[in-house]
Design an enzyme around this catalytic site. Sequence first.
Site, PDB file in Angstrom:
ATOM      1  N   CYS A  35       0.826  -1.214   0.000  1.00  0.00           N
ATOM      2  CA  CYS A  35       0.000   0.000   0.000  1.00  0.00           C
ATOM      3  C   CYS A  35       0.862   1.267   0.000  1.00  0.00           C
ATOM      4  O   CYS A  35       0.378   2.347  -0.310  1.00  0.00           O
ATOM      5  CB  CYS A  35      -0.953  -0.011   1.190  1.00  0.00           C
ATOM      6  SG  CYS A  35      -0.155  -0.288   2.749  1.00  0.00           S
ATOM      7  N   HIS A  41      19.099   0.281  -1.096  1.00  0.00           N
ATOM      8  CA  HIS A  41      17.679   0.617  -0.992  1.00  0.00           C
ATOM      9  C   HIS A  41      16.868  -0.610  -0.579  1.00  0.00           C
ATOM     10  O   HIS A  41      16.033  -0.534   0.325  1.00  0.00           O
ATOM     11  CB  HIS A  41      17.185   1.184  -2.321  1.00  0.00           C
ATOM     12  CG  HIS A  41      15.720   1.491  -2.313  1.00  0.00           C
ATOM     13  ND1 HIS A  41      15.190   2.535  -1.591  1.00  0.00           N
ATOM     14  CD2 HIS A  41      14.659   0.857  -2.896  1.00  0.00           C
ATOM     15  CE1 HIS A  41      13.876   2.557  -1.745  1.00  0.00           C
ATOM     16  NE2 HIS A  41      13.528   1.539  -2.529  1.00  0.00           N
TER      17      HIS A  41
END
Lengths: 264, 356
Positions: free
Chosen positions: B45, B93
Amino acid sequence: VDRYLLIASTICFLAAVVHTGFELRTGVFRPMRFNFLAIGLGFILQTAFLSLRGRELGRCPITNLFEVFVFLAWSVSLIYMLVGPAYRLSLMGAFTAPLVFLLQGFAMITPIDARHPVNVRGNSWLEFHASMSLVAYGAFALACIAGVMYLLQERQLKTHHLHSIFYHLPPLTNLFAAITRLLWWGFGLYTLGILSGFFTGHPLPRIQVVAAIALWILYAAILQARHLKWLAPKRVAALCIIGFSVALALLWGITFTAELHPMP
Amino acid sequence: MNLFCVGVSHHTANVSTREQFAGNATAESIASEVGCTEALVLATCNRVEVYAVSEKRISTDEIARCLMARKNCSPDSYVLPFYRYEDQKCVQHLFRVASGLDSMVVGESEIFGQAKKAYESARTSGAVGPYLHRLFQRAFRVAKQVRTHTDIARGAVSIGSVAVELAQRIFGNLSECAVLVLGAGETSERTARALVSRGVTDLRVSNRSIDRAHDLAQAVGGRAVPFDNWAAQCREIDILLTSTASETSLLTRDILAPMLRERLDRPLFIIDIAVPRDVDPGVNEMEGVYLYDIDSIRSVAEQSLVLRRQQVAAAEAIIADHVTEFVDSISRGLGRASQMVERASLGENPLRASQL
């Protein structure tokens, strides 16, 4: 050699203290494994020191205030090694190490290691009495440490200010259960210690008997109040700290008196 | 060989933008459409990211076009909110994402499960090859290490989780705790469910409307208690969760004092999420009572977040070590592979390309 063993042992406990302090400062508080290893190594060195001393004296090494303090520090470590992992109170190490360090450090820097000429063979009842009482003191010391942890946790919960250490302290109910068990263990061992004192075959100084019985009554009262639920857990925890402070003061007094009137 | 990550997250786009890119492409479709040798899509989400390995450079626009819901819409028609990381930056990352450092709530653990799921899905479809396999396996290892060696995941950050965390700090095992839910609101229900999920079995529900109490009790596996009888329950319960619409305090020191005398050795944890409050704040001063109202619960949640943020530097240090080590090991692997190719071409070792 024995002195070096004690210095090395004290350094181990100091390392645990420094490590805990450093982790508290950085907020990354994971002292369990390191502290357990440092205390374990310190305990082995303590045991080696006491063993050498005992061999040298030909009896249990509790003949002066210095040895009493070292034996007490050993008892605290022993009870921690037995109790810490069993009750999953590993964080106790973070609190145990400073106490042991202070006891040993104090014994080493003060001139209390007076060697007495031991001209009579050790009295086994007397040795049993002294060692059992000191191991009981070790259990009372751990109950005191658990009491400090309880009060620390309780204070954070009451004030709603939770620090990093909060998440590493055991739950209140577990700590209280540990306090109760340690009090019972200490009380049982201390009772054995006192009873064995009457079989030494020598008249004990009255002040020692009174002090020992007063301490026995204090811990009996704490346990009775706990059993009958007269006291809230917080007060029991506070009494454990007061009780051990009294016990330490009495131990000093008893040992000091014993040095004035040495017994075989 | 290019290792890169192209994505959009809560840092760069709002939810209405993010939802345009979610659920429209699979790892397999991206690999085939843009010609990657390996690809993986991580869609949650808060982010939609593509991790890929390719022989030639693939532009961010090409990946964006694959991810877009309306394929005919040109990415040039608006400024793309995409970020792009390559090689070492991409490794770093991913390690940060898997460890929860890049999440909206720092240190949350849900992302770890979502990353695992994305990896499994891509692996099953055959879109993951040796590079992404090694990269993600290492990312999972790093995430576990970060959680174990720092306090990044410590502390609860929602009302329900704060209540459960505090209850566990007081009682340890919750399976023997009796809980009374007073007032059948939505937050009460969520908190009650959180307590049940942590082992609470004795759950009682009391509400002015007994029907509503029955409904909630049934929903969370508890039993309804008449509202007139709720105060007497304080003798037996360990946790009280209140959220009624009462205008005055329902629980005061005077009501609680006689009951506390009977349970001196057992703590009482009160969570008062009602506004105005159901419990007189003076109750917190009573021995063995731990009262948390909505503000103190929020304060605990904020303290947890502060604690987590303090751990970021320690977590970043762990990640930096792993990034360096991982990049080195990949470079060594590539070096060995190129030597083997050279030998194979010289006829020293007749290895087939597929074996490399």
